[in-house]
Design an enzyme around this catalytic site. Structure first.
Site, PDB file in Angstrom:
ATOM      1  N   GLU A  60     -10.112   4.704   0.085  1.00 19.57           N
ATOM      2  CA  GLU A  60      -9.663   3.874   1.209  1.00 19.57           C
ATOM      3  C   GLU A  60     -10.054   4.538   2.537  1.00 19.57           C
ATOM      4  O   GLU A  60     -10.523   3.885   3.465  1.00 19.57           O
ATOM      5  CB  GLU A  60      -8.140   3.681   1.118  1.00 19.57           C
ATOM      6  N   GLU A  63       4.174   4.816   0.196  1.00 17.11           N
ATOM      7  CA  GLU A  63       4.138   3.352   0.040  1.00 17.11           C
ATOM      8  C   GLU A  63       3.339   2.979  -1.220  1.00 17.11           C
ATOM      9  O   GLU A  63       3.796   2.192  -2.049  1.00 17.11           O
ATOM     10  CB  GLU A  63       3.519   2.724   1.290  1.00 17.11           C
ATOM     11  N   HIS A  64       2.150   3.568  -1.362  1.00 14.80           N
ATOM     12  CA  HIS A  64       1.336   3.281  -2.553  1.00 14.80           C
ATOM     13  C   HIS A  64       2.093   3.631  -3.826  1.00 14.80           C
ATOM     14  O   HIS A  64       2.079   2.875  -4.789  1.00 14.80           O
ATOM     15  CB  HIS A  64       0.039   4.094  -2.514  1.00 14.80           C
ATOM     16  N   HIS A  84       2.102   6.622   4.096  1.00 14.89           N
ATOM     17  CA  HIS A  84       1.213   5.663   3.442  1.00 14.89           C
ATOM     18  C   HIS A  84       1.098   5.948   1.945  1.00 14.89           C
ATOM     19  O   HIS A  84       1.121   5.040   1.106  1.00 14.89           O
ATOM     20  CB  HIS A  84      -0.156   5.735   4.128  1.00 14.89           C
TER      21      HIS A  84
END
Lengths: 418, 414
Positions: free
Chosen positions: B134, B62-63, B59
């Site tokens: 998040e 991805e960011h 993740h």
């Protein structure tokens, strides 16, 4: 999009969105009315009770079995507000003949079931059945209570409630838990009769078959209702009043901050561009400056509510940083007023919005929502909107921003000093 | 079989697989580039060397990939009008955009930023702050908490039990080197797929790929499947939260067969018959107020795990668990065959309707590709599932000793 809209009974309009590109079709029946604090809970529970009580089925279970047998057709009831109008929707999504085994068709049967749901519920001695009502009352009570589980949604509703106050726009769609006890089979039946008599009706079908059968079913159903006299609500502008600031304490890990801005009558295209440039795209002021550069929020964005000429800024912020984030959000709006954006920022934003207008045509449920609100609010469709967005200038945006005022701040957080 | 869309699979000379899904009459084009790399891939062997990385790395990557040295991908897409995004799931990472104009330019941007990574100490540190927010946001979400609480009670070793984003502690361990290691392993074009759905210009897509993608040397990746016992860890999990209505997640851990797609579809049919809104169990629980509209029954599965999950809101978690266990035992030798065809049609309809959206079709095709299937395989397999197969399968599932009840909030659990 090729849409044919026609009147099929007093205050009843049928729209056929003609397209054969989808494998599925949709039929939505929308009862549009005004609503008050006193009857909103009844309207809300009515949506749920109707879905579960068509007379021709022994129970909701048999109804669901038939829907599944019709190759997984959905059937839902829902309530929403479009401006000051309250809309009770009964909707279904189902496969068109082109996606079904040869010779099989489900569309007309679904329309028949839906007509049964609306016109022929289980009524005994002038009342809805107590057992069904009791279950749905409990269901609605729990749904209202559990709103708090979604803090983002809760914060937006509370922000609107605190600013709009006694204005009808602040009435929650689901109604009030404390009013449920007074609802019984008889008074709900009365409300049902009243709604069928006074609602403006918008029926929308998008699917590949001829709509004649469907039209006939609903034209007959509504024609049988005596003294139909539709009254829909007049959509009022947002009230002008003192700024409201409310901070609510809650044991949350991440605070929610909602800010309401009232915009001038500059027209939807200009205000949409303004809002998108400010915080509606991933290259906007709020996204780039507040989220990316300063890492103040996980999300921070603005959206435009055209029925109220209102812009809503939502953000999720570390509890300790709420004040800093708030100041920065205001500061960025000042920058927008000063016009500190480039011509390409403006052009890119317009391009982004125009592309969105076009892609909606390929997303049927979004298209239906938009079409319905255009019919209710008597506003221009997406194609016209895209054309006007194209003509929005830097001066239009700056002058609209200068007349836009921050009217409400609501925050939900684990604040130390309260 | 009906023709839902026009499908073509191309093996590009670079090694990239390209799936074209032409949807007649659509104006929108949707492109999604997928890497066969998700949050569960925390241990793997690359060219003979074993690597272990912190939870949340996929993740995080991805960011960070969205941003290269010059500027971030979002600002570049701004010129094209495309709506772009990216997401990481348990088993894959996808980068996508949707547009009606400037498709070529948008595809160039997608391929450019995803094939040219740039990670530095400084940008990694900044992202740690953003992702920590998040993660915090999900801590306020009781549904999410109940679900991961359940996974924690169910899986002893399997990384699926960990939040896709990882934890504040795990992401603090991520360094540029770790990101490069994972990137070089999983973002080799030979292991990736590009799906384009909606309006398609094949020549244009191929010419952009020819220009942008250099052939890459294959890398050998072996994903290490964790040794996961059949047993659960614990059968009750409570996550204390205030200011919420309790949310429960009841999970049954199941054994995995050889054909996971078929098992998933079979599981969906059986679950619908057992606890879907057509089932006697659902009717009974709904009418007695044990469950409400928020109740759902889902099959949760991936490459090497499958479970049945029942979720809902309200304080009746123990009652729901009791009713489900009782019904499973009652039906084990009294399977409701009369609901089989109905549930099968329901599943067919749900799958066929997903072919109407550019996003849903594109994403589905990527998932199917990584699972070794073609986009239409699911609807084809559904046709071949028999009542007898369903009945036999039902006898083997929903073992009461493999169930976990998790509640987030307060109350509702013993």
């Amino acid at each position: 999009m090729n849409v044919i809209r026609e009147k099929i009974a007093e205050g009843v309009y049928f729209s056929h969105i003609k397209t054969d590109k989808y494998k599925s079709g949709r039929l939505i029946v929308n009862l549009v009315s005004s609503v008050t604090k006193d009857n909103v809970t009844k309207r809300s529970i009515l949506a749920a009770v109707l879905r579960q009580s068509p007379r021709s089925f022994e129970s909701f279970s048999e109804l669901n079995i038939e829907l599944s047998s019709l190759y997984g057709a959905s059937l839902y009831s829902d309530t929403a507000k479009i401006g000051d109008n309250y809309v009770l929707t009964l909707g279904s999504s189902f496969l068109n003949d082109t996606a079904l085994p040869k010779g099989v068709s489900v569309t007309n049967r679904i329309a028949e079931i839906m007509a049964g749901v609306i016109f022929n519920p289980k009524i005994e001695n002038g009342a809805f059945k107590d057992d069904i009502l009791a279950v749905e009352k409990e269901n609605l009570r729990e749904a209202i209570m559990s709103e708090i589980n979604d803090k983002r949604r809760y914060a937006v509703r509370r922000a609107i409630e605190t600013y709009f106050g006694e204005d009808g726009y602040a009435i929650p769609t689901d109604g009030y838990a404390e009013d449920l006890d007074e609802i019984n089979g008889e008074n709900l039946y009365k409300e049902y009769k009243e709604l069928l008599k006074t609602a403006a009706v918008e029926i929308i079908y998008d699917g590949s078959l001829s709509p004649d059968e469907i039209k006939k079913l609903f034209a007959e159903g509504f024609s049988k209702i005596e003294n139909r006299a539709p009254i829909s609500a007049e959509n009022k502008a947002a009230p002008k009043k003192e700024k409201t600031v409310v901070r609510e304490k809650s044991d949350v890990k991440q605070a929610k901050e909602v800010m309401l801005f009232i915009c001038p009558n500059a027209g939807t295209p200009v205000l949409k561009v303004m809002s998108a440039l400010y915080g509606g795209t991933p290259f906007s002021f709020l996204f780039k400056e507040v989220r990316e550069k300063q890492s103040l929020c996980y999300y921070c964005s603005s959206s435009y509510v055209r029925s109220k000429n209102m812009m809503i800024v939502e953000s999720g912020v570390d509890n300790a940083k709420t004040e800093k984030a708030e100041n920065e959000i205001i500061n960025q709006f000042e920058n927008l007023k000063k016009g500190t954006f480039t011509d390409s920022d403006l052009e890119n934003t317009k391009q982004y919005l125009k592309s969105l207008c076009k892609t909606v045509e390929d997303a049927p449920s979004t298209y239906l929502d938009r079409y319905l609100s255009d019919m209710i609010l008597k506003t221009e469709g997406l194609e016209k909107e895209a054309e006007k967005i194209d003509k929005v200038t830097r001066e239009d945006v700056i002058s609209a921003a200068k007349e836009t005022t921050l009217v409400g701040i609501y925050s939900l957080g684990n604040f130390d000093n309260e | 079989m009906n023709e839902f869309f026009k499908y073509e699979k191309i093996e590009h000379k670079s090694g990239l697989k390209i799936l074209l899904l032409l949807m007649k009459g659509f104006k929108t084009s949707y492109a999604v580039l997928g890497a066969n790399y998700g949050s569960v891939d925390t241990e793997f062997i690359r060219d003979g060397k074993k690597l272990s990385v912190p939870a949340g790395t996929a993740h995080f990557l991805e960011h960070k990939l969205f941003e290269n040295e010059d500027c971030d991908a979002f600002s570049r897409y701004a010129e094209t009008g495309a709506s772009a995004n990216a997401f990481t799931s348990f088993d894959k990472t996808c980068y996508l955009f949707r547009t009606t104009d400037n498709f070529k330019k948008s595809l160039e941007i997608l391929l450019d930023f995803s094939l040219n990574p740039y990670f530095s100490e400084e940008t990694v540190a900044k992202e740690q702050g953003i992702i920590a927010e998040e993660i915090k946001m999900y801590r306020d979400n009781p549904g999410w908490q109940a679900f991961f609480g359940m996974l924690g009670g169910m899986y002893k070793n399997h990384p699926v039990k960990t939040d896709i984003a990882g934890s504040e502690e795990s992401i603090a361990k991520i360094t540029p080197k770790i990101l490069y290691d994972c990137y070089n392993a999983f973002y080799n074009v030979n292991n990736m797929v590009l799906a384009v759905s909606g309006k398609i210009d094949k020549e244009e897509i191929l010419s952009v790929c020819d220009e942008m993608i250099k052939p890459q040397k294959k890398v050998e990746i072996e994903k290490i499947s964790p040794q996961e016992p059949e047993e659960i860890v614990k059968n009750r999990v409570i996550t204390e939260m205030t200011g919420v209505i309790p949310v429960y997640a009841l999970g049954y851990k199941e054994k995995i067969g050889n054909d996971i797609l078929r098992q998933e579809l079979l599981s969906s049919i059986v679950l619908d018959m057992f606890a879907g809104d057509i089932s006697p169990l659902y009717k009974r629980m709904y009418n007695s107020g044990i469950i409400n509209d928020s109740f759902s029954a889902e099959v949760f599965s991936g490459r090497d795990y499958l479970s049945f999950v029942f979720e809902g809101e309200g304080g009746n978690a123990e009652r729901v668990a009791e009713e489900i266990e009782k019904e499973a035992s009652a039906l084990r030798n009294n399977f409701p065959k009369e609901l089989f065809e109905i549930a099968k049609r329901e599943l067919y309809g749900r799958n066929a309707r997903a072919f109407d959206g550019v996003e849903s079709l594109g994403n589905l095709s990527v998932s199917m590709y990584f699972a070794g299937h073609e986009p239409l395989d699911a609807v084809k397999i559904i046709e071949t599932i028999t009542a007898e197969e369903a009945e036999n399968y039902f006898k083997k599932i929903l073992n009461p000793n493999r169930s976990v009840l998790s509640v987030a909030g307060n109350g509702g659990i013993k």
